[in-house]
Design an enzyme around this catalytic site. Structure first.
Site, PDB file in Angstrom:
ATOM      1  N   ASN A  20      65.067   9.208  -0.807  1.00 40.50           N
ATOM      2  CA  ASN A  20      66.291   9.070  -1.434  1.00 40.50           C
ATOM      3  C   ASN A  20      67.059  10.510  -1.637  1.00 40.50           C
ATOM      4  O   ASN A  20      68.332  10.588  -1.817  1.00 40.50           O
ATOM      5  CB  ASN A  20      66.016   8.318  -2.895  1.00 40.50           C
ATOM      6  CG  ASN A  20      66.153   6.811  -2.620  1.00 40.50           C
ATOM      7  OD1 ASN A  20      67.201   6.185  -2.537  1.00 40.50           O
ATOM      8  ND2 ASN A  20      64.990   6.402  -2.652  1.00 40.50           N
ATOM      9  N   LYS A  69      54.574  17.105 -22.876  1.00 37.18           N
ATOM     10  CA  LYS A  69      55.972  16.559 -22.153  1.00 37.18           C
ATOM     11  C   LYS A  69      57.152  17.049 -22.740  1.00 37.18           C
ATOM     12  O   LYS A  69      58.058  17.485 -21.817  1.00 37.18           O
ATOM     13  CB  LYS A  69      56.153  15.079 -22.595  1.00 37.18           C
ATOM     14  CG  LYS A  69      56.977  14.316 -21.744  1.00 37.18           C
ATOM     15  CD  LYS A  69      56.669  12.917 -22.244  1.00 37.18           C
ATOM     16  CE  LYS A  69      57.702  11.845 -20.889  1.00 37.18           C
ATOM     17  NZ  LYS A  69      57.128  10.648 -21.059  1.00 37.18           N
ATOM     18  N   ARG A  95      58.082  10.294 -13.702  1.00 31.62           N
ATOM     19  CA  ARG A  95      57.573  10.357 -15.168  1.00 31.62           C
ATOM     20  C   ARG A  95      58.382   9.988 -15.955  1.00 31.62           C
ATOM     21  O   ARG A  95      59.842  10.204 -15.874  1.00 31.62           O
ATOM     22  CB  ARG A  95      57.419  11.986 -15.723  1.00 31.62           C
ATOM     23  CG  ARG A  95      56.666  12.226 -16.797  1.00 31.62           C
ATOM     24  CD  ARG A  95      56.303  13.698 -16.990  1.00 31.62           C
ATOM     25  NE  ARG A  95      55.336  13.663 -18.065  1.00 31.62           N
ATOM     26  CZ  ARG A  95      54.803  15.042 -18.455  1.00 31.62           C
ATOM     27  NH1 ARG A  95      55.499  15.969 -18.368  1.00 31.62           N
ATOM     28  NH2 ARG A  95      53.831  14.705 -19.306  1.00 31.62           N
ATOM     29  N   HIS A 113      65.785   1.564  -8.661  1.00 30.75           N
ATOM     30  CA  HIS A 113      64.544   0.841  -8.988  1.00 30.75           C
ATOM     31  C   HIS A 113      64.255  -0.183  -7.747  1.00 30.75           C
ATOM     32  O   HIS A 113      65.273  -0.810  -7.470  1.00 30.75           O
ATOM     33  CB  HIS A 113      64.534   0.309 -10.167  1.00 30.75           C
ATOM     34  CG  HIS A 113      63.175  -0.585 -10.607  1.00 30.75           C
ATOM     35  ND1 HIS A 113      62.014   0.344 -10.925  1.00 30.75           N
ATOM     36  CD2 HIS A 113      62.946  -1.788 -10.401  1.00 30.75           C
ATOM     37  CE1 HIS A 113      61.158  -0.696 -11.010  1.00 30.75           C
ATOM     38  NE2 HIS A 113      61.420  -1.811 -10.715  1.00 30.75           N
TER      39      HIS A 113
HETATM   40  C1  GRF Z   1      61.818   4.578  -4.055  1.00 33.29           C
HETATM   41  O1  GRF Z   1      61.322   3.340  -3.520  1.00 33.29           O
HETATM   42  C2  GRF Z   1      62.209   4.364  -5.575  1.00 33.29           C
HETATM   43  O2  GRF Z   1      63.196   3.438  -5.836  1.00 33.29           O
HETATM   44  C3  GRF Z   1      61.127   4.479  -6.238  1.00 33.29           C
HETATM   45  O3  GRF Z   1      60.297   5.336  -5.675  1.00 33.29           O
HETATM   46  C4  GRF Z   1      60.605   5.569  -4.349  1.00 33.29           C
HETATM   47  C5  GRF Z   1      60.986   6.774  -4.025  1.00 33.29           C
HETATM   48  O4  GRF Z   1      61.012   6.960  -2.594  1.00 33.29           O
HETATM   49  N1  GRF Z   1      61.577   5.012  -7.726  1.00 33.29           N
HETATM   50  P1  GRF Z   1      61.547   8.477  -1.849  1.00 33.29           P
HETATM   51  O5  GRF Z   1      60.669   9.438  -2.529  1.00 33.29           O
HETATM   52  O6  GRF Z   1      62.881   8.593  -2.379  1.00 33.29           O
HETATM   53  O7  GRF Z   1      61.202   8.337  -0.613  1.00 33.29           O
END
Ligand code: GRF
Length: 195
Positions: A20, A69, A95, A113
């Site tokens: 992502n 944290k 986290r 998500h």
């Molecule tokens: C994705 O499925 C996102 O929705 C979730 O963790 C995954 C991360 O994938 N929170 P990447 O590291 O972006 O490949």
């Protein structure tokens, strides 16, 4: 000549693979100068996103989870300030952020998500939805509030479970939609910055 606008400066935070993060960075740079990703922040020194950032030529600040944290988030806050960041995109950042941190960034932290919230919040959206046998699942882009995966929804996309799906094929279809959601959101931000 000075540009007539200040670009929107987005930090991406990631903990793992970083697909992502890469999608966001590539789309941002394809969108011109109104939005940029000056930094990727990662909390795991062995995360593949660090390699991706190198290839993309984007500074990656690795801030391991040492100490409390509070101390960890103070380092993140300092990094965000140093890069003059306006908005944070969470992209597989694993986290939970503290209420104090979230309150400092009202409606300026966005998360992707891997389920159709409010169904299947938590760490393993694809796995939980797949094992529950839902005929339709989806992905959600939302603002981060003080709960876990409870913030106001920006957009969702759905996909059907196919009879021959494995968890891997199911997840792969969802991931494509995650990328689309962040690209469309970037387009919206760029359009509103141009208005
Ligand atoms: C994705 O499925 C996102 O929705 C979730 O963790 C995954 C991360 O994938 N929170 P990447 O590291 O972006 O490949």
């Amino acid at each position: 000549m000075e540009p007539k606008f200040r670009p929107l400066r987005v930090a991406v935070m990631a903990s793992g693979n970083g697909s992502n993060a890469e999608n966001i960075a590539r789309h941002a740079s394809a969108c011109g100068e109104r939005l940029c990703v000056p930094v990727i922040i990662c909390d795991r020194p062995d995360a593949f996103v660090i390699e991706r950032a190198k290839k993309l030529g984007i500074p990656c600040e690795v801030i391991p989870r040492d100490g409390t944290k509070e101390a960890h988030e103070a380092k993140i806050a300092e990094t965000l300030a140093r890069h003059d960041i306006h908005v944070i995109f969470l992209a597989g950042y694993m986290r939970i952020l503290s209420p104090a941190f979230i309150r400092a960034w009202p409606r300026r932290i966005i998360n992707i998500h891997p389920s159709l919230l409010p169904a299947f919040p938590g760490r393993d959206g694809y796995g939980d939805a797949f094992r529950a046998g839902v005929p339709v699942s989806g992905v959600t882009l939302h603002y981060v509030d003080e709960g876990v995966d409870t913030g106001p929804v920006i957009a969702q996309k759905t996909f059907e479970r196919r009879p021959d799906d494995t968890l891997e094929t199911f997840r792969a279809r969802g991931m494509e939609l995650e990328y689309q959601l962040y690209r469309e959101f970037i387009d919206t931000l760029v359009r509103s910055a141009a208005a």
